[in-house]
Design a protein around this motif. Structure first.
Motif, PDB file in Angstrom:
ATOM      1  N   THR A  60      -1.624  -1.311  -3.862  1.00 26.15           N
ATOM      2  CA  THR A  60      -2.682  -0.419  -3.697  1.00 26.15           C
ATOM      3  C   THR A  60      -2.349   1.198  -3.608  1.00 26.15           C
ATOM      4  O   THR A  60      -1.649   1.224  -2.682  1.00 26.15           O
ATOM      5  CB  THR A  60      -3.776  -0.952  -2.586  1.00 26.15           C
ATOM      6  OG1 THR A  60      -3.984  -2.298  -2.783  1.00 26.15           O
ATOM      7  CG2 THR A  60      -4.996  -0.138  -2.413  1.00 26.15           C
ATOM      8  N   GLY A  62      -8.863   5.784  10.207  1.00 22.82           N
ATOM      9  CA  GLY A  62      -9.504   4.712   9.821  1.00 22.82           C
ATOM     10  C   GLY A  62     -10.676   4.741   8.702  1.00 22.82           C
ATOM     11  O   GLY A  62     -11.451   4.083   8.469  1.00 22.82           O
ATOM     12  N   LYS A  63     -10.493   5.904   7.982  1.00 18.37           N
ATOM     13  CA  LYS A  63     -11.445   6.346   6.957  1.00 18.37           C
ATOM     14  C   LYS A  63     -11.314   5.513   5.691  1.00 18.37           C
ATOM     15  O   LYS A  63     -12.221   5.473   4.778  1.00 18.37           O
ATOM     16  CB  LYS A  63     -11.693   7.793   6.656  1.00 18.37           C
ATOM     17  CG  LYS A  63     -12.031   8.467   7.874  1.00 18.37           C
ATOM     18  CD  LYS A  63     -12.235  10.020   7.415  1.00 18.37           C
ATOM     19  CE  LYS A  63     -12.855  10.963   8.530  1.00 18.37           C
ATOM     20  NZ  LYS A  63     -12.934  12.160   8.301  1.00 18.37           N
ATOM     21  N   VAL A  64     -10.189   4.783   5.650  1.00 18.69           N
ATOM     22  CA  VAL A  64     -10.026   3.974   4.495  1.00 18.69           C
ATOM     23  C   VAL A  64      -9.771   2.408   4.985  1.00 18.69           C
ATOM     24  O   VAL A  64      -8.902   2.162   6.087  1.00 18.69           O
ATOM     25  CB  VAL A  64      -8.549   4.319   4.032  1.00 18.69           C
ATOM     26  CG1 VAL A  64      -8.197   3.363   2.635  1.00 18.69           C
ATOM     27  CG2 VAL A  64      -8.683   5.919   3.395  1.00 18.69           C
ATOM     28  N   GLU A  65      -9.897   1.553   4.431  1.00 11.70           N
ATOM     29  CA  GLU A  65     -10.143   0.141   4.886  1.00 11.70           C
ATOM     30  C   GLU A  65      -8.405  -0.457   4.772  1.00 11.70           C
ATOM     31  O   GLU A  65      -8.533  -0.403   3.267  1.00 11.70           O
ATOM     32  CB  GLU A  65     -11.093  -0.843   4.288  1.00 11.70           C
ATOM     33  CG  GLU A  65     -10.962  -2.291   4.958  1.00 11.70           C
ATOM     34  CD  GLU A  65     -12.067  -3.084   4.496  1.00 11.70           C
ATOM     35  OE1 GLU A  65     -11.981  -4.473   4.457  1.00 11.70           O
ATOM     36  OE2 GLU A  65     -13.207  -2.431   3.969  1.00 11.70           O
ATOM     37  N   LEU A  66      -7.718  -0.648   5.620  1.00 11.60           N
ATOM     38  CA  LEU A  66      -6.391  -0.949   5.424  1.00 11.60           C
ATOM     39  C   LEU A  66      -6.108  -2.396   6.518  1.00 11.60           C
ATOM     40  O   LEU A  66      -6.840  -2.228   7.333  1.00 11.60           O
ATOM     41  CB  LEU A  66      -5.254   0.058   5.676  1.00 11.60           C
ATOM     42  CG  LEU A  66      -5.530   1.511   4.885  1.00 11.60           C
ATOM     43  CD1 LEU A  66      -4.628   2.383   5.627  1.00 11.60           C
ATOM     44  CD2 LEU A  66      -5.159   1.128   3.673  1.00 11.60           C
ATOM     45  N   PRO A  67      -5.172  -3.138   5.843  1.00 12.80           N
ATOM     46  CA  PRO A  67      -4.747  -4.104   6.906  1.00 12.80           C
ATOM     47  C   PRO A  67      -3.854  -3.698   7.895  1.00 12.80           C
ATOM     48  O   PRO A  67      -3.400  -2.543   7.876  1.00 12.80           O
ATOM     49  CB  PRO A  67      -3.929  -5.256   5.871  1.00 12.80           C
ATOM     50  CG  PRO A  67      -3.522  -4.199   4.961  1.00 12.80           C
ATOM     51  CD  PRO A  67      -4.589  -2.924   4.615  1.00 12.80           C
ATOM     52  N   TYR A  86       0.852  -1.213   0.091  1.00  7.67           N
ATOM     53  CA  TYR A  86      -0.115   0.035  -0.015  1.00  7.67           C
ATOM     54  C   TYR A  86       0.871   1.198   0.102  1.00  7.67           C
ATOM     55  O   TYR A  86       1.832   1.386   0.807  1.00  7.67           O
ATOM     56  CB  TYR A  86      -0.959   0.052   1.343  1.00  7.67           C
ATOM     57  CG  TYR A  86      -1.960  -1.011   1.287  1.00  7.67           C
ATOM     58  CD1 TYR A  86      -3.232  -0.608   0.981  1.00  7.67           C
ATOM     59  CD2 TYR A  86      -1.571  -2.415   1.296  1.00  7.67           C
ATOM     60  CE1 TYR A  86      -4.123  -1.517   0.881  1.00  7.67           C
ATOM     61  CE2 TYR A  86      -2.514  -3.364   1.442  1.00  7.67           C
ATOM     62  CZ  TYR A  86      -3.887  -3.173   1.207  1.00  7.67           C
ATOM     63  OH  TYR A  86      -4.721  -4.043   1.239  1.00  7.67           O
ATOM     64  N   CYS A 133       0.556   5.408  -0.140  1.00  6.01           N
ATOM     65  CA  CYS A 133      -0.602   6.207   0.349  1.00  6.01           C
ATOM     66  C   CYS A 133       0.153   7.641   0.251  1.00  6.01           C
ATOM     67  O   CYS A 133       0.965   8.031   0.596  1.00  6.01           O
ATOM     68  CB  CYS A 133      -0.936   6.105   1.850  1.00  6.01           C
ATOM     69  SG  CYS A 133      -1.568   4.630   2.188  1.00  6.01           S
ATOM     70  N   ARG A 176      -2.515   2.364  15.107  1.00  5.08           N
ATOM     71  CA  ARG A 176      -3.894   1.924  14.629  1.00  5.08           C
ATOM     72  C   ARG A 176      -3.441   0.705  13.632  1.00  5.08           C
ATOM     73  O   ARG A 176      -3.936  -0.150  13.649  1.00  5.08           O
ATOM     74  CB  ARG A 176      -4.612   2.877  13.863  1.00  5.08           C
ATOM     75  CG  ARG A 176      -5.832   2.007  13.165  1.00  5.08           C
ATOM     76  CD  ARG A 176      -6.724   3.157  12.330  1.00  5.08           C
ATOM     77  NE  ARG A 176      -7.345   4.268  13.144  1.00  5.08           N
ATOM     78  CZ  ARG A 176      -8.510   3.899  13.587  1.00  5.08           C
ATOM     79  NH1 ARG A 176      -9.172   2.900  13.282  1.00  5.08           N
ATOM     80  NH2 ARG A 176      -8.997   5.001  14.293  1.00  5.08           N
ATOM     81  N   TYR A 177      -2.202   0.655  12.738  1.00  4.50           N
ATOM     82  CA  TYR A 177      -2.104   0.017  11.720  1.00  4.50           C
ATOM     83  C   TYR A 177      -0.815  -0.968  11.975  1.00  4.50           C
ATOM     84  O   TYR A 177      -0.235  -1.753  11.008  1.00  4.50           O
ATOM     85  CB  TYR A 177      -2.153   0.728  10.305  1.00  4.50           C
ATOM     86  CG  TYR A 177      -3.372   1.065  10.172  1.00  4.50           C
ATOM     87  CD1 TYR A 177      -4.419   0.222   9.746  1.00  4.50           C
ATOM     88  CD2 TYR A 177      -3.805   2.415  10.210  1.00  4.50           C
ATOM     89  CE1 TYR A 177      -5.600   0.447   9.383  1.00  4.50           C
ATOM     90  CE2 TYR A 177      -5.094   2.890   9.733  1.00  4.50           C
ATOM     91  CZ  TYR A 177      -6.014   1.970   9.601  1.00  4.50           C
ATOM     92  OH  TYR A 177      -7.259   2.154   9.155  1.00  4.50           O
TER      93      TYR A 177
END
Length: 171
Positions: free
Chosen positions: A94, A106-111, A69, A71, A139-140
């Motif tokens: 992605t 968290g407005k985007v679905e991420l692993p 990913y 971004c 968070r991620y």
């Protein structure tokens, strides 16, 4: 404040590949420090603020076992990288077009990520944006995951200064 949040978007970011962001490079650094690295058999990777995207494009192409990913909130960067990604058929990359704040909330679905890297970001963003990056990491980032931060600054470029000077005609 505008969508750029103080970021100067009038000049395109430089194009470069930064080997220090590679999962295999990072794992080698960890092993040399006697720290157990994440497995590269199957992994997740995120580059925050990818500029022209060359690093993530090359890493996705050379590490097909990874889910990448990259971004960036600049639509020109995302469109250019997406064009190359699509032409190269890199299905493991992605390219979300979102701000660090949107990602952190968290407005985007991420692993969850094994690796999160940033090059040339931390030194020129606002304190508010730095706090958003810290929130994103909380968070991620997987437990045992790796965060890599590098800078495109004079100490890191000192070895090419003589070449630069010679090309400009002064010593």
């Amino acid at each position: 404040m505008s969508w750029t949040a103080g970021y100067n978007n009038s000049v395109a970011y430089t194009t470069g590949f930064y080997q220090e962001q590679s999962p295999t490079y990072l794992n080698a650094c960890l092993v040399m420090q006697r720290v157990a690295p994440p497995s590269i058999e199957k992994f997740t990777y995120c580059e925050l603020g990818f500029g022209q995207g060359l690093t993530s494009l090359i890493l996705a192409a050379t590490h097909p076992q990874g889910d990448f990913y990259a971004c960036d909130f600049n639509p020109v960067h995302v469109l250019a990288a997406a064009s190359i990604r699509d032409e190269a058929k890199l299905s493991n990359l992605t390219l979300p077009e979102n701000s660090f704040g949107e990602l952190a909330q968290g407005k985007v679905e991420l692993p969850m990520f094994d690796y999160i890297t940033m090059h040339g970001i931390i030194s020129w963003i606002s304190d508010e944006t730095r706090a958003q990056i810290v929130q994103f990491l909380k968070r991620y980032l997987k437990p045992g995951g790796v965060v890599q931060v590098s800078y495109n600054a004079m100490p890191g470029l000192a070895q090419v200064l003589p070449l630069r000077r010679s090309r400009r005609g002064y010593a």
